[in-house]
Design an enzyme around this catalytic site. Sequence first.
Site: not given
Length: 294
Positions: A12, A74, A130, A231
């Site tokens: 990403c 993060h 995160e 993820n």
Amino acid sequence: MNVTIDKNSGYCFGVEFAIQMAEDELEHEETLYCLGDIVHNRMEVERLHGLGLRIIDREQLAELHDCKVLIRAHGEPPETYELALRNNLELIDASCPVVLKLQNRVKHAYDTSTRQNGQIVIYGQPGHAEVTGLTGQTGNRAIIVMTDSDLDQIDFTRPVTLFSQTTKSTAGFYRMKQLIEERIAAAKGEIASFDANDSICRQVSNREPALRKFAELHDVVIFVSGRKSSNGKALFSVVNQTNARSYFIENEQELQTEWFLGAQSVGICGATSTPMWLMQRVADHIEQVALEVA
């Protein structure tokens, strides 16, 4: 056997940005410290280690002085920045802009809810970097929920503000939202005092429908991801629900020849923390396997 790499898989923006920043710094520095794995992918961490990136934990960070430290995508809690000031550390801040925006939203919501005797709830993985950064915006007072039983920590007669870790499953978030609404109703609390914020990154969540379509196109699907990746676990679940002949691997060494027997089409995809070079290496290996099973 036709082998195809999903063009929508891979890094990403936030992860790509962090790795680019690390590589840029390492062109001028022999050693660059990084607080925690720069990405939840062992293969990429090993590659960057070869360039001079050294992963440290929080205890090691406290011992460092007068050097450069990379903050990964993060994000970090406020105390990390306070420590950097005390120890004269130069922070190379690669925090993802989406995460930074969410941190600000959580901080604002916490300040508001404190005046209303409310609670901040974060749907996320306890201990995830995160989530640590997000709870830090609340003085570590946020309630973290992942499972149904985690909801027992919430007082449903008081206001609740819900956020999500950016890389969690959209379906999982909305299920948690529904459960909280049901608990509030059962406790005779005020539904109007429940504020649910879908803070999942759309670059992540939009991959779910795309991955379902990709998984439907192939006889066998190989999902490449680091085992630490939250993820990765969420996206593989989507793939596996769509195609029973899907397999989770960390690298090409984990491939098994019998997976490909009778397959005409193989798809390769991965998490937002999976480098394209690794998926290509897996594809090359599968093409060799295809010659064996032909």
